[in-house]
Design a protein around this motif. Sequence first.
Motif, PDB file in Angstrom:
ATOM      1  N   GLU A  45       0.839  -1.197   0.000  1.00  0.00           N
ATOM      2  CA  GLU A  45       0.000   0.000   0.000  1.00  0.00           C
ATOM      3  C   GLU A  45       0.878   1.252   0.000  1.00  0.00           C
ATOM      4  OE1 GLU A  45      -4.214  -1.165   1.813  1.00  0.00           O
ATOM      5  OE2 GLU A  45      -2.693  -0.740   3.343  1.00  0.00           O
ATOM      6  N   ASN A  46       0.326   2.320  -0.555  1.00  0.00           N
ATOM      7  CA  ASN A  46       1.059   3.575  -0.705  1.00  0.00           C
ATOM      8  C   ASN A  46       0.796   4.529   0.451  1.00  0.00           C
ATOM      9  OD1 ASN A  46       2.318   3.163  -3.336  1.00  0.00           O
ATOM     10  ND2 ASN A  46       0.200   3.086  -4.075  1.00  0.00           N
ATOM     11  N   VAL A  47       1.890   5.106   0.952  1.00  0.00           N
ATOM     12  CA  VAL A  47       1.825   6.145   1.980  1.00  0.00           C
ATOM     13  C   VAL A  47       2.114   7.460   1.279  1.00  0.00           C
ATOM     14  CG1 VAL A  47       2.856   7.027   4.102  1.00  0.00           C
ATOM     15  CG2 VAL A  47       2.669   4.553   3.744  1.00  0.00           C
ATOM     16  N   ALA A  48       1.205   8.416   1.417  1.00  0.00           N
ATOM     17  CA  ALA A  48       1.374   9.723   0.762  1.00  0.00           C
ATOM     18  C   ALA A  48       1.179  10.831   1.788  1.00  0.00           C
ATOM     19  CB  ALA A  48       0.361   9.870  -0.372  1.00  0.00           C
ATOM     20  N   ILE A  49       1.800  11.972   1.500  1.00  0.00           N
ATOM     21  CA  ILE A  49       1.652  13.162   2.345  1.00  0.00           C
ATOM     22  C   ILE A  49       1.110  14.279   1.471  1.00  0.00           C
ATOM     23  CG2 ILE A  49       2.876  14.865   3.748  1.00  0.00           C
ATOM     24  CD1 ILE A  49       4.886  12.593   4.398  1.00  0.00           C
ATOM     25  N   ASN A  50       0.050  14.937   1.968  1.00  0.00           N
ATOM     26  CA  ASN A  50      -0.570  16.015   1.227  1.00  0.00           C
ATOM     27  C   ASN A  50      -1.050  17.058   2.232  1.00  0.00           C
ATOM     28  OD1 ASN A  50      -1.802  17.623  -0.646  1.00  0.00           O
ATOM     29  ND2 ASN A  50      -3.302  16.091  -1.306  1.00  0.00           N
ATOM     30  N   HIS A  51      -0.566  18.304   2.072  1.00  0.00           N
ATOM     31  CA  HIS A  51      -0.953  19.411   2.953  1.00  0.00           C
ATOM     32  C   HIS A  51      -0.744  19.040   4.423  1.00  0.00           C
ATOM     33  CE1 HIS A  51      -2.472  21.760  -0.357  1.00  0.00           C
ATOM     34  NE2 HIS A  51      -3.166  20.711  -0.769  1.00  0.00           N
ATOM     35  N   ASN A  52       0.414  18.465   4.720  1.00  0.00           N
ATOM     36  CA  ASN A  52       0.806  18.108   6.081  1.00  0.00           C
ATOM     37  C   ASN A  52      -0.114  17.080   6.737  1.00  0.00           C
ATOM     38  OD1 ASN A  52       2.978  18.553   7.850  1.00  0.00           O
ATOM     39  ND2 ASN A  52       1.613  19.645   9.244  1.00  0.00           N
ATOM     40  N   ARG A  53      -0.727  16.247   5.906  1.00  0.00           N
ATOM     41  CA  ARG A  53      -1.561  15.146   6.389  1.00  0.00           C
ATOM     42  C   ARG A  53      -1.043  13.864   5.750  1.00  0.00           C
ATOM     43  NH1 ARG A  53      -5.556  16.928   9.384  1.00  0.00           N
ATOM     44  NH2 ARG A  53      -6.789  15.026   9.306  1.00  0.00           N
ATOM     45  N   ILE A  54      -1.199  12.748   6.450  1.00  0.00           N
ATOM     46  CA  ILE A  54      -0.705  11.474   5.930  1.00  0.00           C
ATOM     47  C   ILE A  54      -1.877  10.608   5.482  1.00  0.00           C
ATOM     48  CG2 ILE A  54      -0.591  10.268   8.155  1.00  0.00           C
ATOM     49  CD1 ILE A  54       2.289   9.348   6.941  1.00  0.00           C
ATOM     50  N   PHE A  55      -1.682   9.942   4.359  1.00  0.00           N
ATOM     51  CA  PHE A  55      -2.726   9.119   3.744  1.00  0.00           C
ATOM     52  C   PHE A  55      -2.168   7.730   3.432  1.00  0.00           C
ATOM     53  CE2 PHE A  55      -3.738  13.464   2.857  1.00  0.00           C
ATOM     54  CZ  PHE A  55      -5.115  13.545   2.854  1.00  0.00           C
ATOM     55  N   ILE A  56      -3.007   6.725   3.569  1.00  0.00           N
ATOM     56  CA  ILE A  56      -2.685   5.388   3.073  1.00  0.00           C
ATOM     57  C   ILE A  56      -3.793   5.033   2.098  1.00  0.00           C
ATOM     58  CG2 ILE A  56      -2.431   2.952   3.641  1.00  0.00           C
ATOM     59  CD1 ILE A  56      -0.731   3.715   5.808  1.00  0.00           C
ATOM     60  N   GLU A  57      -3.392   4.829   0.844  1.00  0.00           N
ATOM     61  CA  GLU A  57      -4.369   4.503  -0.202  1.00  0.00           C
ATOM     62  C   GLU A  57      -5.556   5.470  -0.161  1.00  0.00           C
ATOM     63  OE1 GLU A  57      -3.862   2.215  -2.651  1.00  0.00           O
ATOM     64  OE2 GLU A  57      -1.880   1.920  -1.752  1.00  0.00           O
ATOM     65  N   ASN A  58      -5.257   6.749  -0.089  1.00  0.00           N
ATOM     66  CA  ASN A  58      -6.252   7.837  -0.096  1.00  0.00           C
ATOM     67  C   ASN A  58      -7.113   7.929   1.162  1.00  0.00           C
ATOM     68  OD1 ASN A  58      -5.447   8.740  -2.687  1.00  0.00           O
ATOM     69  ND2 ASN A  58      -6.614   7.051  -3.592  1.00  0.00           N
ATOM     70  N   THR A  59      -6.775   7.187   2.191  1.00  0.00           N
ATOM     71  CA  THR A  59      -7.486   7.306   3.470  1.00  0.00           C
ATOM     72  C   THR A  59      -6.680   8.233   4.375  1.00  0.00           C
ATOM     73  OG1 THR A  59      -8.427   5.083   3.293  1.00  0.00           O
ATOM     74  CG2 THR A  59      -8.340   6.060   5.496  1.00  0.00           C
ATOM     75  N   ASP A  60      -7.299   9.318   4.802  1.00  0.00           N
ATOM     76  CA  ASP A  60      -6.647  10.318   5.644  1.00  0.00           C
ATOM     77  C   ASP A  60      -6.499   9.780   7.064  1.00  0.00           C
ATOM     78  OD1 ASP A  60      -5.857  12.549   7.088  1.00  0.00           O
ATOM     79  OD2 ASP A  60      -7.368  13.872   6.230  1.00  0.00           O
ATOM     80  N   LEU A  61      -5.258   9.700   7.531  1.00  0.00           N
ATOM     81  CA  LEU A  61      -4.982   9.217   8.887  1.00  0.00           C
ATOM     82  C   LEU A  61      -4.637  10.343   9.855  1.00  0.00           C
ATOM     83  CD1 LEU A  61      -2.951   5.958   8.200  1.00  0.00           C
ATOM     84  CD2 LEU A  61      -5.390   6.230   8.651  1.00  0.00           C
ATOM     85  N   GLY A  62      -4.689  11.568   9.383  1.00  0.00           N
ATOM     86  CA  GLY A  62      -4.490  12.675  10.311  1.00  0.00           C
ATOM     87  C   GLY A  62      -3.301  13.552   9.997  1.00  0.00           C
ATOM     88  N   ALA A  63      -3.167  14.562  10.827  1.00  0.00           N
ATOM     89  CA  ALA A  63      -2.127  15.581  10.646  1.00  0.00           C
ATOM     90  C   ALA A  63      -0.767  15.075  11.101  1.00  0.00           C
ATOM     91  CB  ALA A  63      -2.499  16.828  11.437  1.00  0.00           C
ATOM     92  N   LEU A  64       0.236  15.649  10.490  1.00  0.00           N
ATOM     93  CA  LEU A  64       1.623  15.418  10.912  1.00  0.00           C
ATOM     94  C   LEU A  64       2.028  16.594  11.790  1.00  0.00           C
ATOM     95  CD1 LEU A  64       3.054  14.275   7.488  1.00  0.00           C
ATOM     96  CD2 LEU A  64       2.779  12.858   9.523  1.00  0.00           C
ATOM     97  N   LYS A  65       2.607  16.304  12.924  1.00  0.00           N
ATOM     98  CA  LYS A  65       3.051  17.350  13.831  1.00  0.00           C
ATOM     99  C   LYS A  65       4.541  17.601  13.628  1.00  0.00           C
ATOM    100  CE  LYS A  65       1.405  17.452  17.941  1.00  0.00           C
ATOM    101  NZ  LYS A  65       1.088  17.181  19.326  1.00  0.00           N
TER     102      LYS A  65
END
Length: 146
Positions: A88-108
Amino acid sequence: MNDCLKNAIKYSLIGGMIASSWIMLVSSHLFIGLNDSSSLPGRVFIFSGSKYLLKNLKKEDLILFKAPATSFYPGKKIVKIIKGVAGENVAINHNRIFIENTDLGALKKYSSDGQQLVPLAERKIAPNYYFGWAPHEDSYDSRYQS
């Protein structure tokens, strides 16, 4: 010894053997894990022995592990929820982390005690690796490098 007493002893022994066998069977497959982190509600969890061996894990399973020496919690036992599995792909967008387009929350940028946090780089989760996560806003989990 009368027959009633003999039967009571006989059935007590049989019941005891059945209960002992059941306890041994269950205890060889289940164990209690104590969570040293407050990132999940609860401190005591029951785990299946086969899951503890990191085989056949899937999303939403709980995992208990000892934090690496390089982490913020060296040597502590920590429970996390598996949110990502191999491939599965881990992506970062606008300081948030996603796995397969599921938002897992903000990065501090900093931990609750002021230590700098380094986010995990975008990547595909490697074979035999998992992405562990907890919903607490201060959870130190797979969002960050150890």
